[in-house]
Design an enzyme around this catalytic site. Sequence first.
Site: not given
Length: 336
Positions: A159, A186, A279
Amino acid sequence: MKIAIVNDMPMAVEALRRALAFEPAHQIAWVASNGAEAVERCAQLTPDLILMDLIMPVMDGVEATRRIMAATPCAIVIVTVDREQNVHRVFEAMGHGALDVVDTPALGAGNPKDAAAPLLRKILNIGWLIGERDTRVRPVPPPVRESAQRQRLIAIGSSAGGPAALEILLKALPTDFPAAIVLVQHVDQVFAEGMAQWLSSSSGLEVRLARNGEPPQVGTVLLAGTNHHIRLLRNGTLAYTAEPVNEIYRPSIDVFFESVASYWNGDAVGVLLTGMGRDGAQGLKLMRQRGFLTIAQNQESCAVYGMPKAAAAIDAAMEIRSLDSIAPRLKEVFTQ
């Protein structure tokens, strides 16, 4: 949420002010006209979120992002009117820790609330990212016992700071690396194609967007390329899906890692890189429970030590490694 604006264009600042006004819970902490001023203001009063322009005098948004994330880290979203001309700058800023990118809302064009919607949606997601997430323990899916030739897969999730980390990792792998690689980063789908091209040119490997219905394949690095999740199906192919709709991370690393734990029949390694939030931690744990090697990036080499920290906290990672030691470890595992 306390939000700062960094932009040297008065019209852009006004457009952002008007967009934020549609959500009364948002407060403007301060406004800076260049990156140097933003670094100084952030040290005095660190906001929850910074809306950072890319091109500014004195210090641009890339350098400002780097300095802020090093000294007084906070959530940063790049806001620009010319993202297509600045794809490399966008990924450089994300490499330093910027979380996302969005167009500057159009001022005076059409319905102003509709124009503000994409920005407000990004801010809502950031609010979830910097807050607490569901920490439920998910059940371990039963391993699939279908007969199949053992294949090799590396599942990588990243991310904030991910683009730069992925560049370093992929560049250290040989072009004839004998395992399939699937990346879940992401990033908004409008930037996914540009990111794949950038990683391909910078690493020397073939990197492209994953297509619905194709299997992971040796010799090609596949990047999740839509705002839907990507998962591995029982038949070994990849598929995009809107479910689960309650996952705020899109595409979700957890969703992909969990599908690998459920359906991958060969050898696999799960790698969780830099990023804000949680996540990937639960999915990485499921991969470890399935018997796959799991690796998390260490704090010292992370731009944002969030996701790997969450993985380490629940003992999801068998190994905690610096970024520059992950590729050699993968070569060791798959070239024996």
